[in-house]
Design an enzyme around this catalytic site. Structure first.
Site, mmCIF file in Angstrom:
data_model
loop_
_atom_site.group_PDB
_atom_site.id
_atom_site.type_symbol
_atom_site.label_atom_id
_atom_site.label_comp_id
_atom_site.label_asym_id
_atom_site.label_seq_id
_atom_site.Cartn_x
_atom_site.Cartn_y
_atom_site.Cartn_z
ATOM 1 N N LEU A 44 101.255 19.133 27.137
ATOM 2 C CA LEU A 44 100.641 20.344 26.581
ATOM 3 C C LEU A 44 99.967 20.083 25.241
ATOM 4 O O LEU A 44 100.514 19.403 24.385
ATOM 5 C CB LEU A 44 101.726 21.410 26.397
ATOM 6 N N LEU A 45 98.782 20.632 25.118
ATOM 7 C CA LEU A 45 98.062 20.643 23.837
ATOM 8 C C LEU A 45 98.104 22.069 23.334
ATOM 9 O O LEU A 45 97.960 23.007 24.116
ATOM 10 C CB LEU A 45 96.632 20.169 24.098
ATOM 11 N N ASP A 47 97.456 23.797 19.076
ATOM 12 C CA ASP A 47 96.496 23.922 17.975
ATOM 13 C C ASP A 47 95.752 22.629 17.616
ATOM 14 O O ASP A 47 96.358 21.566 17.585
ATOM 15 C CB ASP A 47 97.212 24.333 16.693
ATOM 16 N N GLN A 63 98.240 19.477 18.447
ATOM 17 C CA GLN A 63 99.660 19.657 18.696
ATOM 18 C C GLN A 63 99.919 19.200 20.121
ATOM 19 O O GLN A 63 99.255 19.651 21.070
ATOM 20 C CB GLN A 63 100.021 21.142 18.567
ATOM 21 N N TYR A 106 104.701 20.288 13.152
ATOM 22 C CA TYR A 106 103.890 21.459 13.477
ATOM 23 C C TYR A 106 102.543 21.440 12.764
ATOM 24 O O TYR A 106 102.234 20.526 12.006
ATOM 25 C CB TYR A 106 104.685 22.733 13.134
ATOM 26 N N ARG A 166 104.724 28.606 8.053
ATOM 27 C CA ARG A 166 104.217 27.310 8.545
ATOM 28 C C ARG A 166 102.695 27.231 8.473
ATOM 29 O O ARG A 166 102.019 28.179 8.090
ATOM 30 C CB ARG A 166 104.665 27.089 9.991
ATOM 31 N N ASP A 167 102.162 26.089 8.906
ATOM 32 C CA ASP A 167 100.732 25.828 9.084
ATOM 33 C C ASP A 167 99.981 25.710 7.754
ATOM 34 O O ASP A 167 99.046 26.482 7.474
ATOM 35 C CB ASP A 167 100.068 26.910 9.966
ATOM 36 N N GLU A 225 99.794 33.389 11.884
ATOM 37 C CA GLU A 225 99.805 31.936 12.025
ATOM 38 C C GLU A 225 98.455 31.379 11.573
ATOM 39 O O GLU A 225 97.440 32.072 11.562
ATOM 40 C CB GLU A 225 100.073 31.551 13.484
HETATM 41 C C1 FRU Z 1 100.314 28.292 16.683
HETATM 42 C C2 FRU Z 1 101.640 27.622 16.371
HETATM 43 C C3 FRU Z 1 101.762 27.300 14.908
HETATM 44 C C4 FRU Z 1 102.759 26.179 14.907
HETATM 45 C C5 FRU Z 1 102.388 25.438 16.146
HETATM 46 C C6 FRU Z 1 103.524 24.774 16.864
HETATM 47 O O1 FRU Z 1 99.952 28.141 18.008
HETATM 48 O O2 FRU Z 1 102.714 28.442 16.802
HETATM 49 O O3 FRU Z 1 102.137 28.402 14.103
HETATM 50 O O4 FRU Z 1 102.666 25.382 13.766
HETATM 51 O O5 FRU Z 1 101.766 26.361 17.007
HETATM 52 O O6 FRU Z 1 103.072 23.984 17.921
#
Ligand code: FRU
Length: 487
Positions: A44-45, A47, A63, A106, A166-167, A225
């Site tokens: 799975l891909l 972000d 990701q 993440y 996060r992020d 996010e």
């Molecule tokens: C958004 C998210 C981010 C997180 C990541 C985890 O799609 O939920 O907030 O860092 O994906 O894969």
């Protein structure tokens, strides 16, 4: 039916790349593998992460969960390009192999400068009782592409917010030279927000500066996010993904990606919006967009890539043990007081043979242009040989509504969130459409709106029918992403 995964299966650590080879071999036989879009090597891909330009190369990461179509232990997988259209698999870059990121590396962003590309990401830590703690972590991308992790995180979880924080988006305020990290977060009373950290220099000295004030948006979803701020021609753009709310025109979808135009004041930590929240992409499958890091912050454009998928949605390829891809890169510009999005110019490099006007099917990967006179128009793509079914695009010139409808496809999915999307427009003059084996991206009126969708045609669904006030030209698109097994 997608399979169920145990926690052990989802969080299994990748030890030996060879474990994935049979999965990759099986996946590469799927008719839905893309030829012009970045897609997961296996699994799975989600972000796009760490998008930036350094030393003559574009770097982009995604990701990645290797084992299948499931959100589990996340890695950053690395791809590079010289021209933003042809992409090379470089392999895994950030591995969740420290205490701080023990349950996933993440999302995050890049800073290009100081001799390298620096990557800021969220270390998703979980205690043995599964309590989550987010750490903001730093990596230097070395010249051979390996990740050199800083010895310790830049900062840890903020106790005044829930576990959802996060992020990191790294920015520099050109007026003061200060560096800022924006995090998407959730207040303790469950409102989405952005929290801000600052430092005089990018690799240490980070302190919490406060919560971004966004007047009028204090109660807009329970988590935001992937926030970021871009400045284009003097207008600030706050991009983010509010969750768990419905938005007009988006059916029952709960997760959205959009933006506010306005003015950012770093002194008072206030983003003053000028107008309403705009959805970035009017189609079905788009989320977690990221703009490429640039050195100069006030510019005339930004380049954006998004995840072509959504959280909490099952896709037909789940059964094949892979899911999702990224969108084609787009250019964001201001046209007057509006943000417009156009495909990057370089995509024309991929135009191969023109499609003969008498052909009644289209290649699986195609670049289409429709010159529209403004009157009613109905374009069906992925139609069956008898012209029935398909993905319908219509323009109602009386009501001035542009609509896409994927309910006519044989393979239907995520019907619960709605199978049509519409948008009011003052007129229709132009469409640029990119088809790949399992996606469609429609750019309307040279940037007025974009509709991005996954679509999973059967072997016979490659017909097209154009009725009404438009003239279509099409080119086959040359393959631009290699699907090599590089881990
Ligand atoms: C958004 C998210 C981010 C997180 C990541 C985890 O799609 O939920 O907030 O860092 O994906 O894969």
């Amino acid at each position: 039916m997608s399979r169920t995964w145990t926690r052990e299966e989802r969080y299994r650590v990748l030890q030996d790349a060879e474990e994935l080879r049979p999965l990759h071999d099986a996946i590469s036989r799927s008719p839905f593998r893309q030829t012009c879009h970045i897609q997961p090597v296996t699994g799975l891909l989600n972000d796009p992460n760490g998008f930036g330009y350094h030393d003559g190369l574009w770097h982009l990461f995604y990701q990645w969960c290797p084992w299948g179509a499931v959100h589990g232990l996340k890695y950053w997988y690395h791809v590079t390009s010289k021209d933003l259209v042809t992409w090379k698999n470089e392999g895994v870059c950030i591995r969740p192999d420290t205490e701080w990121d023990n349950r996933g590396a993440y999302s995050g962003s890049a800073l290009s400068g100081h001799g390298s590309l620096y990557l800021y990401y969220t270390g998703n830590h979980r205690d043995p009782d599964w309590t989550r703690k987010s750490y903001t972590c730093l990596v230097r991308l070395s010249d051979d592409g390996t990740a050199v992790k800083a010895k310790a995180p830049l900062f840890g979880p903020n106790p005044d917010y829930t576990e959802h924080q996060r992020d990191p988006k790294i920015l520099q305020d050109p007026e003061t030279g200060l560096y800022w990290i924006l995090l998407g977060a959730q207040t303790k009373d469950h409102h989405g927000c952005v929290i801000c950290y600052k430092s005089k220099e990018p690799f240490s000295g980070w302190t919490f500066a406060g919560q971004l004030k966004v007047p009028g948006f204090e109660d807009f979803g329970d988590m935001w996010e992937c926030p970021s701020i871009e400045r284009i021609n003097g207008t600030d753009i706050l991009l983010f993904c509010p969750q768990h709310l419905t938005i007009e025109g988006r059916g029952n979808a709960q997760n959205h990606n959009g933006y506010l135009l306005g003015h950012m004041d770093f002194d008072t930590l206030t983003f003053t919006p000028l107008g309403r929240f705009h959805v970035l992409d009017r189609g079905f499958d788009s989320y977690a967009a990221e703009c490429a890091a640039t050195i100069h912050h006030n510019k005339d454009r930004a380049i954006l890539v998004a995840w072509m998928g959504l959280p909490d949605v099952a896709y037909p390829t789940d059964e094949e043990n892979w899911a999702n891809c990224l969108t084609l890169p787009r250019v964001l510009r201001m046209r007057g007081r509006r943000l417009i999005q156009t495909p990057i110019e370089e995509l024309k490099l991929l135009r191969g043979e023109p499609v003969a006007p008498e052909a009644d099917t289209l290649p699986a990967a195609a670049d289409l242009e429709v010159l529209c006179g403004g009157g009613d128009l109905a374009l069906t793509l992925f139609a069956k040989p008898d012209h029935s079914g398909g993905f319908r695009i219509t323009w109602d010139s009386q009501k001035k509504v542009f609509t896409v409808d994927r309910s006519g496809m044989t393979n239907r999915f995520n019907e619960a969130e709605g199978e049509t999307r519409s948008r009011n427009l003052s007129g229709l003059s132009h469409l640029r459409i990119f088809l790949d084996h399992s996606s469609i991206e429609i750019f309307v009126n040279d940037g007025d709106a974009v509709f991005t969708s996954r679509v999973f045609p059967t072997k016979e669904e490659h017909g097209y029918v154009l009725q009404g006030d438009g003239r279509l030209r099409a080119w086959e698109m040359l393959p631009a992403v290699q699907d090599d097994f590089v881990i």
